[in-house]
Design an enzyme around this catalytic site. Structure first.
Site, PDB file in Angstrom:
ATOM      1  N   ASN A   1      -1.491  -0.315   7.566  1.00  0.00           N
ATOM      2  CA  ASN A   1      -0.804  -1.557   7.933  1.00  0.00           C
ATOM      3  C   ASN A   1      -0.014  -2.137   6.772  1.00  0.00           C
ATOM      4  OD1 ASN A   1      -2.876  -2.536   6.416  1.00  0.00           O
ATOM      5  ND2 ASN A   1      -3.928  -3.568   8.098  1.00  0.00           N
TER       6      ASN A   1
ATOM      7  N   GLU B   1      -9.449 -10.765  -6.829  1.00  0.00           N
ATOM      8  CA  GLU B   1      -8.514  -9.641  -6.662  1.00  0.00           C
ATOM      9  C   GLU B   1      -7.402  -9.671  -7.704  1.00  0.00           C
ATOM     10  OE1 GLU B   1      -9.274  -9.407  -1.813  1.00  0.00           O
ATOM     11  OE2 GLU B   1      -7.298  -9.991  -2.567  1.00  0.00           O
TER      12      GLU B   1
ATOM     13  N   ARG C   1      -0.732 -14.848   4.254  1.00  0.00           N
ATOM     14  CA  ARG C   1      -1.462 -14.221   5.375  1.00  0.00           C
ATOM     15  C   ARG C   1      -0.693 -14.396   6.686  1.00  0.00           C
ATOM     16  NH1 ARG C   1      -5.939 -10.871   4.766  1.00  0.00           N
ATOM     17  NH2 ARG C   1      -6.887 -11.756   6.630  1.00  0.00           N
TER      18      ARG C   1
ATOM     19  N   ARG D   1       3.567  -6.915   9.301  1.00  0.00           N
ATOM     20  CA  ARG D   1       2.918  -5.818  10.044  1.00  0.00           C
ATOM     21  C   ARG D   1       3.524  -5.663  11.439  1.00  0.00           C
ATOM     22  NH1 ARG D   1      -3.179  -7.463   8.066  1.00  0.00           N
ATOM     23  NH2 ARG D   1      -3.259  -6.196   6.166  1.00  0.00           N
TER      24      ARG D   1
ATOM     25  N   TYR E   1     -11.686  -3.041  -2.678  1.00  0.00           N
ATOM     26  CA  TYR E   1     -12.366  -3.018  -1.377  1.00  0.00           C
ATOM     27  C   TYR E   1     -13.866  -3.070  -1.654  1.00  0.00           C
ATOM     28  CZ  TYR E   1      -8.016  -2.162   1.119  1.00  0.00           C
ATOM     29  OH  TYR E   1      -6.752  -2.291   1.662  1.00  0.00           O
TER      30      TYR E   1
ATOM     31  N   THR F   1      -4.467  -7.832  11.313  1.00  0.00           N
ATOM     32  CA  THR F   1      -4.866  -6.545  10.719  1.00  0.00           C
ATOM     33  C   THR F   1      -4.316  -5.341  11.493  1.00  0.00           C
ATOM     34  OG1 THR F   1      -6.885  -7.608   9.965  1.00  0.00           O
ATOM     35  CG2 THR F   1      -6.892  -5.203  10.001  1.00  0.00           C
TER      36      THR F   1
ATOM     37  N   HIS G   1      -1.659  -5.586   1.823  1.00  0.00           N
ATOM     38  CA  HIS G   1      -2.893  -6.366   1.709  1.00  0.00           C
ATOM     39  C   HIS G   1      -2.533  -7.738   1.157  1.00  0.00           C
ATOM     40  CE1 HIS G   1      -6.816  -7.777   0.423  1.00  0.00           C
ATOM     41  NE2 HIS G   1      -6.189  -8.158  -0.678  1.00  0.00           N
TER      42      HIS G   1
ATOM     43  N   LYS H   1       0.834  -1.203   0.000  1.00  0.00           N
ATOM     44  CA  LYS H   1       0.000   0.000   0.000  1.00  0.00           C
ATOM     45  C   LYS H   1       0.875   1.262   0.000  1.00  0.00           C
ATOM     46  CE  LYS H   1      -3.512  -2.385   2.858  1.00  0.00           C
ATOM     47  NZ  LYS H   1      -4.222  -2.282   4.159  1.00  0.00           N
TER      48      LYS H   1
HETATM   49  P1  IDP Z   1      -6.956  -7.486   6.495  1.00  0.00           P
HETATM   50  O1  IDP Z   1      -6.202  -6.458   5.727  1.00  0.00           O
HETATM   51  O2  IDP Z   1      -6.162  -7.982   7.675  1.00  0.00           O
HETATM   52  O3  IDP Z   1      -7.501  -8.611   5.643  1.00  0.00           O
HETATM   53  P2  IDP Z   1      -9.675  -6.395   6.504  1.00  0.00           P
HETATM   54  O4  IDP Z   1     -10.676  -6.685   7.562  1.00  0.00           O
HETATM   55  O5  IDP Z   1      -9.869  -7.040   5.169  1.00  0.00           O
HETATM   56  O6  IDP Z   1      -8.229  -6.749   7.130  1.00  0.00           O
HETATM   57  O7  IDP Z   1      -9.621  -4.815   6.335  1.00  0.00           O
HETATM   58  C1  IDP Z   1      -9.037  -4.228   5.213  1.00  0.00           C
HETATM   59  C2  IDP Z   1      -8.181  -3.055   5.654  1.00  0.00           C
HETATM   60  O8  IDP Z   1      -9.006  -2.056   6.254  1.00  0.00           O
HETATM   61  C3  IDP Z   1      -7.139  -3.397   6.699  1.00  0.00           C
HETATM   62  O9  IDP Z   1      -5.942  -3.847   6.115  1.00  0.00           O
HETATM   63  C4  IDP Z   1      -6.971  -2.103   7.456  1.00  0.00           C
HETATM   64  O10 IDP Z   1      -5.994  -1.293   6.801  1.00  0.00           O
HETATM   65  C5  IDP Z   1      -8.322  -1.454   7.344  1.00  0.00           C
HETATM   66  N1  IDP Z   1      -9.164  -1.651   8.536  1.00  0.00           N
HETATM   67  C6  IDP Z   1      -9.832  -2.772   8.873  1.00  0.00           C
HETATM   68  N2  IDP Z   1     -10.507  -2.611   9.994  1.00  0.00           N
HETATM   69  C7  IDP Z   1     -10.289  -1.344  10.406  1.00  0.00           C
HETATM   70  C8  IDP Z   1     -10.750  -0.575  11.524  1.00  0.00           C
HETATM   71  O11 IDP Z   1     -11.494  -1.032  12.396  1.00  0.00           O
HETATM   72  N3  IDP Z   1     -10.303   0.733  11.591  1.00  0.00           N
HETATM   73  C9  IDP Z   1      -9.495   1.261  10.641  1.00  0.00           C
HETATM   74  N4  IDP Z   1      -9.041   0.582   9.567  1.00  0.00           N
HETATM   75  C10 IDP Z   1      -9.425  -0.708   9.464  1.00  0.00           C
HETATM   76 MG    MG Z   2      -8.923  -8.435   3.952  1.00  0.00          MG
END
Ligand code: IDP
Ligand code: MG
Length: 170
Positions: free
Chosen positions: A133, A147, A96, A113, A56, A102, A136, A16
């Site tokens: 973070n 994707e 993963r 991360r 997304y 996350t 992805h 990212k």
């Molecule tokens: P992942 O990246 O670990 O798969 P996802 O739930 O798919 O997590 O969320 C996508 C992205 O959205 C995350 O990588 C993170 O950057 C952001 N994100 C997810 N949940 C939150 C939140 O509660 N607050 C702020 N950003 C979030």
């Molecule tokens: Mg995800």
């Protein structure tokens, strides 16, 4: 995908804008190469909003809220990213595991991360920003297929035997 062995999978990784800004592209790519995964697609792109919304999907809004989806789309269009297609044995789960949880604050040391970021949900929420973070990675086979299609044309994903080059040089 022409590979018929079902334990060999392809998965999508995005480095990212925060990873690109911090100059972590090489280090992160190196980790995937080091475990023996094969890079089968690689490109740098500045995402459009249309592409970011395809990535997304509404599923993120359902799981995390429309607000988080909006923040993530804004984040993705804010600068260049690196899209990587990786191939390896059970690559989706492996990548993963290497990426970590996350929330960087909670991500285990040794994960990408956990090693390169430390922001918490609490901190991001207080500032009304998304959790940066770095990376992805696709969560499952359906997401990986969908994707990879968002970021790569079929012709940009290569089929090759990694030993081929060595054999032809010597
Ligand atoms: P992942 O990246 O670990 O798969 P996802 O739930 O798919 O997590 O969320 C996508 C992205 O959205 C995350 O990588 C993170 O950057 C952001 N994100 C997810 N949940 C939150 C939140 O509660 N607050 C702020 N950003 C979030
Ligand atoms: Mg995800």
């Amino acid at each position: 995908m022409t590979n018929t062995c079902e334990t060999i999978q392809r998965t999508l990784v995005l480095l990212k804008p925060d990873a690109v800004n911090r100059g972590l592209v090489g280090e992160i790519l190196h980790r995937f190469e080091r475990v023996g995964m094969k890079i089968v697609g690689l490109k740098m792109v500045w995402p459009t909003e249309e592409t970011a919304l395809k990535h997304y999907t509404e599923d993120l809004a359902i799981r995390r809220g429309e607000h988080v989806r909006k923040l993530m789309v804004e984040m993705l269009v804010s600068g260049p990213i690196v899209a990587i297609a990786l191939e390896g044995i059970e690559a989706i789960e492996l990548v993963r595991k290497m990426v970590g949880g996350t929330e960087p604050k909670a991500a285990a040391p040794g994960t990408i991360r956990g090693d390169y970021a430390h922001v918490s949900f609490k901190h991001a929420d207080a500032r009304q920003v998304g959790v940066l973070n770095l990376i992805h990675a696709s969560s499952n086979e359906d997401d990986a297929r969908q994707e990879l299609e968002v970021w790569f044309d079929a012709s940009e994903l290569l089929e090759f035997d990694p030993h081929y080059v060595k054999q032809t040089i010597v």
